[in-house]
Motif scaffolding. Structure first.
Motif, short mmCIF file in Angstrom:
data_model
loop_
_atom_site.label_atom_id
_atom_site.label_comp_id
_atom_site.label_asym_id
_atom_site.label_seq_id
_atom_site.Cartn_x
_atom_site.Cartn_y
_atom_site.Cartn_z
N PHE A 94 43.34 18.95 -3.63
CA PHE A 94 42.49 19.37 -4.74
C PHE A 94 43.36 19.58 -5.97
CE2 PHE A 94 40.15 22.45 -7.35
CZ PHE A 94 38.89 21.85 -7.38
N PRO A 95 42.95 19.08 -7.14
CA PRO A 95 43.77 19.17 -8.35
C PRO A 95 43.69 20.55 -9.01
CG PRO A 95 41.73 18.04 -8.88
CD PRO A 95 41.71 18.31 -7.39
N ILE A 96 44.14 21.57 -8.31
CA ILE A 96 43.98 22.93 -8.81
C ILE A 96 44.73 23.14 -10.12
CG2 ILE A 96 45.95 23.95 -7.59
CD1 ILE A 96 42.42 25.49 -8.06
N TYR A 97 45.80 22.37 -10.33
CA TYR A 97 46.57 22.55 -11.56
C TYR A 97 45.76 22.17 -12.80
CZ TYR A 97 50.81 22.87 -14.40
OH TYR A 97 51.76 23.24 -15.34
N ASP A 98 44.72 21.38 -12.62
CA ASP A 98 43.83 21.05 -13.73
C ASP A 98 43.09 22.29 -14.25
OD1 ASP A 98 44.63 18.46 -13.37
OD2 ASP A 98 42.71 17.74 -12.57
N TYR A 99 43.08 23.33 -13.43
CA TYR A 99 42.38 24.57 -13.79
C TYR A 99 43.37 25.67 -14.15
CZ TYR A 99 38.49 22.09 -11.68
OH TYR A 99 37.52 21.15 -11.39
N ARG A 100 44.57 25.29 -14.57
CA ARG A 100 45.61 26.28 -14.87
C ARG A 100 45.25 27.17 -16.05
NH1 ARG A 100 47.31 21.19 -15.93
NH2 ARG A 100 48.16 20.62 -17.99
N TYR A 101 44.26 26.77 -16.84
CA TYR A 101 43.81 27.64 -17.94
C TYR A 101 43.23 28.95 -17.42
CZ TYR A 101 39.25 25.57 -16.74
OH TYR A 101 38.12 25.15 -16.07
N LEU A 102 42.95 29.01 -16.10
CA LEU A 102 42.43 30.23 -15.49
C LEU A 102 43.54 31.12 -14.91
CD1 LEU A 102 39.44 28.70 -13.48
CD2 LEU A 102 39.29 30.02 -15.60
N TYR A 103 44.73 30.59 -14.73
CA TYR A 103 45.79 31.33 -14.05
C TYR A 103 46.14 32.60 -14.83
CZ TYR A 103 46.87 27.02 -11.37
OH TYR A 103 46.82 25.91 -10.57
N PRO A 104 45.98 33.78 -14.25
CA PRO A 104 46.28 35.01 -14.99
C PRO A 104 47.77 35.24 -15.22
CG PRO A 104 45.71 35.51 -12.71
CD PRO A 104 45.43 34.05 -12.91
N ASP A 105 48.63 34.55 -14.48
CA ASP A 105 50.07 34.78 -14.63
C ASP A 105 50.72 33.84 -15.63
OD1 ASP A 105 49.66 32.54 -13.07
OD2 ASP A 105 51.24 32.99 -11.62
N ARG A 106 49.93 32.98 -16.28
CA ARG A 106 50.49 32.09 -17.30
C ARG A 106 50.65 32.83 -18.64
NH1 ARG A 106 50.48 26.52 -17.15
NH2 ARG A 106 49.61 26.36 -19.26
N GLU A 107 51.61 32.38 -19.42
CA GLU A 107 51.85 33.00 -20.72
C GLU A 107 50.61 32.92 -21.60
OE1 GLU A 107 54.93 32.64 -24.54
OE2 GLU A 107 55.36 31.59 -22.65
#
Length: 376
Positions: A94-107
């Motif tokens: 599954f291309p979860i990285y396409d949803y990285r705009y949701l990651y709370p630990d990103r800058e």
């Protein structure tokens, strides 16, 4: 061998919830009657366990656990789907990285971008300072309910003079998206931060945060409590209210009990929807499904709004702001409020919040915002 036994034999080789379903599910159909996803799939959990859940099915589940609440054996198809999410992410299915705009630990993520663009900050409050007690409103309230966050903080600060405000996420979205290792790393970061700040009591407004952090922080001696726990709100209210119960609260009902008591003490009259408490329907935001299956999420929201409208109440109140935002964008005449708005005397209209969030990614400036939030 009949079909049920075949399914058990196949699924018995799995682990966790899938194995338990294989051993105990009788295909009674009660979960299917309650869940739009299982109704759409058209198979009993035993059959799904037998063949193995698909990736699409796993990321279409809200992980709301209504299936467990209605199951006579307490089985968890949601747990089976959650395990498949983790497996799918680990195996690159599954291309979860396409949803990285949701990651709370990103800058930078979509919540942080919203706060940046709409100039939402808490510089006037003691943020991330050392203190015995900390208010943890959760990322949704911090982002989309800044006035409510401030009002709640000042209410608590009267009782806890050395109160600090934490502007972190609880990390639950990472686990829900199948990013187990990333979630564990974020939890470790959060624990270390609380230790450095000498926090002993963490007061939460969000049920997701409460249940996620209570178990995570208990071994470190940090007590996690809710903002509704006998804090004496004292605002007089009136009118007929129906309450949407949040999915994380369905098994223990801590928020459900405290919220109802606080509202009654404030003078509100309550009327229940047909499905509430342990049997409540998901609002459509659970498990990040609004991003993976927006069509299904909208169907869930519409079902719940129709049910609320049938009560005759003038106000639909929720104690999870994600639920409130879902309902507020298309409330069909219902006044949608967060419970804390009512208890703290706030008057907030949330109907335009979703549009404001969407506007961040519209037009030439929106393209630049999207580039920034998705940057490697």
């Amino acid at each position: 061998m009949d079909d049920l036994n075949v399914a058990r034999e196949v699924a018995g080789s799995g682990d966790g919830p899938r194995r338990e379903i294989a051993e105990k599910c009788t295909a009674c159909g009660q979960c299917i009657a309650s869940c739009l996803l299982l109704e759409e799939i058209g198979e009993a959990p035993l059959e799904i366990a037998g063949r193995g859940a698909t990736v699409e099915e796993a990321f279409s589940c809200t992980l709301c656990e209504l299936c467990t609440a209605v199951c006579p054996a307490g089985l968890s198809p949601a747990g089976m789907f959650a395990a498949k999410r983790t497996e799918a992410v680990a195996n690159g299915e599954f291309p979860i990285y396409d949803y990285r705009y949701l990651y709370p630990d990103r800058e930078l993520n979509t919540c942080k971008l919203y706060r940046e663009k709409y100039n939402i900050h808490y510089q006037e409050l003691p943020v991330d300072q050392e203190g015995e007690a900390a208010f943890f409103p959760g990322c949704t309230m911090l982002t989309y309910g800044s006035d409510l966050t401030r009002a709640a903080f000042h209410h608590l600060a009267r009782l806890w003079p050395r109160m600090t405000l934490l502007t972190d996420c609880c990390g639950k979205p990472l686990y829900q998206m199948g990013l187990k290792e990333r979630g564990e790393n974020y939890t470790a970061f959060l624990k270390n931060k609380l230790k450095k700040l000498a926090v002993k009591v963490l007061i939460t407004a969000c049920p997701n945060c409460f249940y996620e952090l209570r178990n995570q922080l208990a071994p470190d001696g940090i007590e996690v409590r809710t903002i509704y726990e006998n804090w004496g709100f004292g605002v007089a209210g009136k009118g007929l209210i129906t309450i949407h119960d949040s999915c994380p609260d369905r098994h223990e009902g801590i928020f459900a009990r405290q919220v109802r008591e606080a509202l009654r003490n404030s003078g509100y009259r309550l009327v229940e929807m047909e499905y509430y408490g342990a049997n409540t329907f998901c609002c459509g935001s659970g498990g990040q499904v609004s991003h993976f299956r927006p069509d299904l999420a909208m169907a869930l929201t519409d079902r719940r709004l129709e049910e609320a409208g049938n009560t005759g109440a003038g106000i639909l109140a929720g104690y999870c702001l994600s639920c409130v935002l879902n309902f507020a964008r298309d409330a069909n005449g219902l006044k949608v409020r967060h419970v804390l708005d009512l208890l703290l005397g706030q008057e907030k209209d949330y109907s335009e919040i979703k549009k404001r969030a969407k506007a961040l990614y519209t037009g030439p400036e929106g393209e630049e915002n999207w580039r920034r939030v998705m940057a490697e």
